[in-house]
Design a protein around this motif. Structure first.
Motif, PDB file in Angstrom:
ATOM      1  N   LYS A 273      17.469  72.911 -21.150  1.00  0.00           N
ATOM      2  CA  LYS A 273      18.333  72.358 -22.208  1.00  0.00           C
ATOM      3  C   LYS A 273      19.476  71.566 -21.586  1.00  0.00           C
ATOM      4  CE  LYS A 273      17.442  73.813 -26.525  1.00  0.00           C
ATOM      5  NZ  LYS A 273      17.115  75.204 -26.796  1.00  0.00           N
ATOM      6  N   PRO A 274      19.685  70.321 -22.008  1.00  0.00           N
ATOM      7  CA  PRO A 274      20.798  69.563 -21.425  1.00  0.00           C
ATOM      8  C   PRO A 274      22.138  70.190 -21.814  1.00  0.00           C
ATOM      9  CG  PRO A 274      19.804  68.399 -23.290  1.00  0.00           C
ATOM     10  CD  PRO A 274      18.968  69.614 -23.052  1.00  0.00           C
ATOM     11  N   GLN A 275      23.067  70.072 -20.911  1.00  0.00           N
ATOM     12  CA  GLN A 275      24.424  70.540 -21.243  1.00  0.00           C
ATOM     13  C   GLN A 275      24.971  69.651 -22.347  1.00  0.00           C
ATOM     14  OE1 GLN A 275      26.281  73.082 -19.498  1.00  0.00           O
ATOM     15  NE2 GLN A 275      24.200  73.577 -18.846  1.00  0.00           N
ATOM     16  N   GLN A 276      25.589  70.256 -23.294  1.00  0.00           N
ATOM     17  CA  GLN A 276      26.230  69.471 -24.344  1.00  0.00           C
ATOM     18  C   GLN A 276      27.425  68.737 -23.733  1.00  0.00           C
ATOM     19  OE1 GLN A 276      24.598  70.087 -27.214  1.00  0.00           O
ATOM     20  NE2 GLN A 276      25.618  68.404 -28.254  1.00  0.00           N
ATOM     21  N   VAL A 277      27.528  67.446 -23.974  1.00  0.00           N
ATOM     22  CA  VAL A 277      28.689  66.728 -23.449  1.00  0.00           C
ATOM     23  C   VAL A 277      29.773  66.742 -24.522  1.00  0.00           C
ATOM     24  CG1 VAL A 277      29.534  64.512 -22.608  1.00  0.00           C
ATOM     25  CG2 VAL A 277      27.202  65.254 -22.067  1.00  0.00           C
ATOM     26  N   VAL A 278      30.892  67.315 -24.176  1.00  0.00           N
ATOM     27  CA  VAL A 278      31.990  67.414 -25.159  1.00  0.00           C
ATOM     28  C   VAL A 278      33.124  66.541 -24.666  1.00  0.00           C
ATOM     29  CG1 VAL A 278      33.560  68.993 -26.355  1.00  0.00           C
ATOM     30  CG2 VAL A 278      31.304  69.784 -25.623  1.00  0.00           C
ATOM     31  N   SER A 279      33.512  65.593 -25.477  1.00  0.00           N
ATOM     32  CA  SER A 279      34.612  64.729 -25.011  1.00  0.00           C
ATOM     33  C   SER A 279      35.937  65.453 -25.196  1.00  0.00           C
ATOM     34  CB  SER A 279      34.594  63.399 -25.762  1.00  0.00           C
ATOM     35  OG  SER A 279      34.449  63.652 -27.131  1.00  0.00           O
ATOM     36  N   PRO A 280      36.885  65.245 -24.260  1.00  0.00           N
ATOM     37  CA  PRO A 280      38.170  65.943 -24.344  1.00  0.00           C
ATOM     38  C   PRO A 280      38.915  65.529 -25.625  1.00  0.00           C
ATOM     39  CG  PRO A 280      38.141  64.312 -22.553  1.00  0.00           C
ATOM     40  CD  PRO A 280      36.792  64.334 -23.132  1.00  0.00           C
ATOM     41  N   GLU A 281      39.628  66.475 -26.189  1.00  0.00           N
ATOM     42  CA  GLU A 281      40.393  66.186 -27.430  1.00  0.00           C
ATOM     43  C   GLU A 281      41.475  65.168 -27.147  1.00  0.00           C
ATOM     44  OE1 GLU A 281      40.077  67.576 -30.708  1.00  0.00           O
ATOM     45  OE2 GLU A 281      38.125  67.936 -29.813  1.00  0.00           O
TER      46      GLU A 281
END
Ligand code: PXL
Length: 281
Positions: A273-281
């Motif tokens: 499963k690819p790591q979810q890319v979360v953009s910084p707030e």
């Protein structure tokens, strides 16, 4: 120059399905995912019609244009192309061109997905194509992967349970000498999607828990392409069938939803499963 570290070269002879769920697009993605170098000769172009219930609009590729594609691929990979997957043919003329190409060189692996109808098409629309497929391509194949409907057509038997699926696989092998991976899939009742492999000596039932009760686009194409890819890497037909089944099961687990009434399998299902890319707030 042929390099021993090069990936195996695999070819699909299949139709284009523009949205990419089925056909040559699914085959090429499967080849890539399983570590082979994929080539494709197109037999026809399918464009679903969103204005008409996603029905298939089919344009056949002129036989001489298919011939040219095959000539280019076979000449470019002379001596290193020994595995081919056959998908949707679309016409008797196409089948004749493909039969000629198959007879023009030695092949180790010829995997025939005997596509008689696609989702959304009426059965029996193209009887003459089906007949030519059976009489001209099946005898040149080494493995064939009929689905429930195709196994009934090829064996002339009705298949309502596992015992009948086994009988049909035996009959197709006995008539043709071609190893068979007959897919019950979701068509047979019970909690498992059951397929049967038979090569004249081994009869193996491959079962995995059903994932829903709806057919998924690309599963049949990808299964046959995965069998071809695994064979090209030197696996036996049974090993290739087992791995292909795992590949498709994982792909159905991670299917893609779209506007068509059926989901699409994703050939990357076996990847972590690819790591979810979360953009910084
Ligand atoms: O799923 C069989 C199939 C094969 N090849 C092409 C298709 C389809 C079904 O839509 O479009 C090109």
């Amino acid at each position: 120059m042929y390099n021993i570290h090069s990936p195996a070269v695999t070819m699909t002879i299949a139709g284009s399905e523009a949205t990419g769920g089925a056909g040559a697009q699914a085959d090429l993605r499967t080849f890539q995912e399983l570590g082979t170098y994929g080539t494709a000769a197109l037999t026809c172009i399918v464009a679903y019609n969103p204005q008409d219930n996603w029905n298939h609009r089919l344009t056949r590729i002129a036989p001489e244009v298919l011939e040219q594609q095959l000539e280019a691929i076979q000449a470019n990979f002379a001596g290193q192309l020994d595995t081919v997957k056959l998908g949707m043919m679309g016409s008797v003329e196409t089948i004749d061109v493909v039969a000629n190409a198959l007879q023009s060189q030695e092949w180790k692996n010829v995997v025939l997905d005997p596509v008689l109808i696609c989702k959304g098409q009426e059965p029996g629309e193209a009887q003459d194509t089906d007949q030519a497929l059976k009489s001209k391509l099946l005898p040149l194949a080494t493995v064939t992967t009929p689905n429930h409907f195709e196994a009934e057509q090829l064996s002339g038997m009705t298949i309502t349970n596992l015992a009948e699926l086994k009988d049909a696989a035996r009959k197709i092998y006995d008539d043709s000498g071609v190893a068979v991976l007959a897919k019950g899939g979701i068509r047979l009742s019970g909690p498992e999607a059951v397929d049967v492999f038979y090569d004249g000596s081994n009869l193996q039932v491959l079962g995995t828990p059903k994932i829903g009760n709806h057919a998924v686009s690309g599963a049949g194409c990808s299964l046959a392409a995965a069998v071809a890819a695994e064979l090209s890497k030197g696996r036996t037909a049974l090993e290739a069938a087992e791995r292909a089944k795992d590949f498709v099961t994982a792909g159905i687990n991670q299917r893609i939803a779209a506007e068509t009434p059926y989901d699409i399998m994703w050939q990357g299902g076996l990847r972590r499963k690819p790591q979810q890319v979360v953009s910084p707030e």
